[in-house]
Design an enzyme around this catalytic site. Structure first.
Site, PDB file in Angstrom:
ATOM      1  N   GLU A  64     -11.777  -7.898   1.070  1.00  0.00           N
ATOM      2  CA  GLU A  64     -12.321  -7.022   2.113  1.00  0.00           C
ATOM      3  C   GLU A  64     -11.381  -5.841   2.255  1.00  0.00           C
ATOM      4  OE1 GLU A  64     -12.349  -9.445   5.549  1.00  0.00           O
ATOM      5  OE2 GLU A  64     -14.103 -10.566   4.859  1.00  0.00           O
ATOM      6  N   VAL A  97       2.340  -1.951  -1.556  1.00  0.00           N
ATOM      7  CA  VAL A  97       3.454  -1.427  -2.340  1.00  0.00           C
ATOM      8  C   VAL A  97       4.250  -0.512  -1.415  1.00  0.00           C
ATOM      9  CG1 VAL A  97       4.049   0.061  -4.303  1.00  0.00           C
ATOM     10  CG2 VAL A  97       2.230  -1.656  -4.526  1.00  0.00           C
ATOM     11  N   TYR A 108      -8.927  -0.119  -6.183  1.00  0.00           N
ATOM     12  CA  TYR A 108      -9.895  -1.151  -6.566  1.00  0.00           C
ATOM     13  C   TYR A 108     -10.944  -0.584  -7.524  1.00  0.00           C
ATOM     14  CZ  TYR A 108      -7.702  -3.595  -2.657  1.00  0.00           C
ATOM     15  OH  TYR A 108      -6.785  -4.188  -1.821  1.00  0.00           O
TER      16      TYR A 108
HETATM   17  C1  LIG Z   1      -3.262   0.623  -2.074  1.00  0.00           C
HETATM   18  C2  LIG Z   1      -1.833   0.440  -2.675  1.00  0.00           C
HETATM   19  C3  LIG Z   1      -1.537  -1.063  -2.716  1.00  0.00           C
HETATM   20  C4  LIG Z   1      -1.800   1.026  -4.090  1.00  0.00           C
HETATM   21  O1  LIG Z   1      -0.539   0.688  -4.671  1.00  0.00           O
HETATM   22  P1  LIG Z   1       0.080   1.522  -5.926  1.00  0.00           P
HETATM   23  O2  LIG Z   1       1.148   0.688  -6.546  1.00  0.00           O
HETATM   24  O3  LIG Z   1       0.425   2.877  -5.476  1.00  0.00           O
HETATM   25  O4  LIG Z   1      -1.175   1.594  -6.901  1.00  0.00           O
HETATM   26  P2  LIG Z   1      -1.104   1.854  -8.503  1.00  0.00           P
HETATM   27  O5  LIG Z   1       0.056   2.761  -8.794  1.00  0.00           O
HETATM   28  O6  LIG Z   1      -1.156   0.544  -9.204  1.00  0.00           O
HETATM   29  O7  LIG Z   1      -2.456   2.666  -8.701  1.00  0.00           O
HETATM   30  C5  LIG Z   1      -3.365   2.370  -9.744  1.00  0.00           C
HETATM   31  C6  LIG Z   1      -4.490   3.374  -9.669  1.00  0.00           C
HETATM   32  O8  LIG Z   1      -5.190   3.243  -8.410  1.00  0.00           O
HETATM   33  C7  LIG Z   1      -5.594   4.551  -7.964  1.00  0.00           C
HETATM   34  N1  LIG Z   1      -4.834   4.925  -6.753  1.00  0.00           N
HETATM   35  C8  LIG Z   1      -3.860   4.192  -6.141  1.00  0.00           C
HETATM   36  N2  LIG Z   1      -3.423   4.827  -5.030  1.00  0.00           N
HETATM   37  C9  LIG Z   1      -4.132   5.976  -4.942  1.00  0.00           C
HETATM   38  C10 LIG Z   1      -4.135   7.052  -4.008  1.00  0.00           C
HETATM   39  N3  LIG Z   1      -3.305   7.085  -2.927  1.00  0.00           N
HETATM   40  N4  LIG Z   1      -5.002   8.077  -4.213  1.00  0.00           N
HETATM   41  C11 LIG Z   1      -5.831   8.074  -5.275  1.00  0.00           C
HETATM   42  N5  LIG Z   1      -5.864   7.088  -6.223  1.00  0.00           N
HETATM   43  C12 LIG Z   1      -5.038   6.053  -6.034  1.00  0.00           C
HETATM   44  C13 LIG Z   1      -5.250   5.503  -9.098  1.00  0.00           C
HETATM   45  O9  LIG Z   1      -6.349   5.503  -9.988  1.00  0.00           O
HETATM   46  C14 LIG Z   1      -4.057   4.812  -9.723  1.00  0.00           C
HETATM   47  O10 LIG Z   1      -3.825   5.212 -11.056  1.00  0.00           O
HETATM   48  P3  LIG Z   1      -2.992   6.575 -11.347  1.00  0.00           P
HETATM   49  O11 LIG Z   1      -1.767   6.555 -10.488  1.00  0.00           O
HETATM   50  O12 LIG Z   1      -2.691   6.474 -12.817  1.00  0.00           O
HETATM   51  O13 LIG Z   1      -3.927   7.711 -10.998  1.00  0.00           O
HETATM   52  C15 LIG Z   1      -0.777   1.199  -1.816  1.00  0.00           C
HETATM   53  O14 LIG Z   1      -1.226   2.514  -1.592  1.00  0.00           O
HETATM   54  C16 LIG Z   1      -0.476   0.544  -0.484  1.00  0.00           C
HETATM   55  O15 LIG Z   1       0.388  -0.329  -0.390  1.00  0.00           O
HETATM   56  N6  LIG Z   1      -1.201   0.943   0.588  1.00  0.00           N
HETATM   57  C17 LIG Z   1      -0.960   0.384   1.938  1.00  0.00           C
HETATM   58  C18 LIG Z   1      -1.427  -1.069   2.030  1.00  0.00           C
HETATM   59  C19 LIG Z   1      -2.914  -1.201   1.781  1.00  0.00           C
HETATM   60  O16 LIG Z   1      -3.733  -0.396   2.220  1.00  0.00           O
HETATM   61  N7  LIG Z   1      -3.281  -2.290   1.056  1.00  0.00           N
HETATM   62  C20 LIG Z   1      -4.682  -2.565   0.690  1.00  0.00           C
HETATM   63  C21 LIG Z   1      -5.456  -3.142   1.811  1.00  0.00           C
HETATM   64  S1  LIG Z   1      -4.923  -4.779   2.244  1.00  0.00           S
END
Ligand SMILES: CC(C)(COP(=O)(O)OP(=O)(O)OC[C@H]1O[C@@H](n2cnc3c(N)ncnc32)[C@H](O)[C@@H]1OP(=O)(O)O)[C@@H](O)C(=O)NCCC(=O)NCCS
Length: 161
Positions: free
Chosen positions: A112, A80, A124
């Site tokens: 993974e 995201v 996750y």
């Molecule tokens: C991991 C990632 C995809 C999460 O995307 P996102 O849209 O922000 O996630 P969501 O808003 O759907 O989060 C859902 C829940 O996950 C948890 N969560 C997500 N990001 C979090 C963070 N940085 N810290 C703590 N909890 C987190 C929370 O419980 C969150 O719910 P809340 O916001 O109501 O507390 C995003 O941080 C990202 O793109 N990271 C870089 C790419 C990556 O590492 N991808 C995964 C490995 S391939």
């Protein structure tokens, strides 16, 4: 799938430049080029499908790649854009992806993740994935990989064609 601030839908050719640009921004040396992304538009789950989340103007907010062979689906990518994080977009991408692979006959999603990727691990865990394995020193820099699993079930979520 439509929500208040956008839509989650299968990717189209026009989405690829933005996905490739953000993949490079987010994953650096491991990024996927448009050449690698193009086959993911074919709608072949066996080799992987790219799904995007876009805002009402069509601007990219996030994307995911899932594949499925038989009972096992794999989340190959999810990201995201930094400005759009913590708005539930990854959760929407995962919900749409789970529905897609369930309709294709998968019974679980595997993935993974780096053991030091706190945001991904939190996502996750919030989504109900559980750890089923661990590969020490899996990544080039020595970080371990965790293998997580999620059973495919739950209510229908329909993606827009
Ligand atoms: C991991 C990632 C995809 C999460 O995307 P996102 O849209 O922000 O996630 P969501 O808003 O759907 O989060 C859902 C829940 O996950 C948890 N969560 C997500 N990001 C979090 C963070 N940085 N810290 C703590 N909890 C987190 C929370 O419980 C969150 O719910 P809340 O916001 O109501 O507390 C995003 O941080 C990202 O793109 N990271 C870089 C790419 C990556 O590492 N991808 C995964 C490995 S391939």
């Amino acid at each position: 799938m439509t929500w208040a601030a956008g839509v989650v839908r299968p990717a189209e050719q026009a989405d690829l430049p933005a996905v490739a640009r953000w993949d490079a921004e987010i994953f650096g040396a491991d990024a996927w080029s448009t050449a690698l992304l193009t086959p993911l538009l074919a709608g072949e789950l066996t080799s992987g499908e790219l799904t995007v989340a876009v805002d009402p103007d069509g601007a990219l907010l996030g994307y995911a790649v899932l594949s499925a062979v038989g009972a096992d689906a794999e989340l190959q990518r999810i990201a995201v854009l930094p400005v759009a994080r913590r708005r539930g977009i990854a959760g929407l991408l995962l919900a749409a992806g789970r529905d897609r692979v369930r309709r294709a006959g998968a019974t679980r999603v595997l993935l993974e993740v780096r053991a030091d990727n706190a945001a991904a691990l939190a996502l996750y865990a919030a989504e109900g994935f559980v750890e089923i394995g661990r590969r020490p020193r899996y990544y080039r820099d020595g970080a371990a990989a965790l293998i997580l699993e999620h059973p495919v079930s739950g209510p229908d979520v329909t993606m827009e064609a």
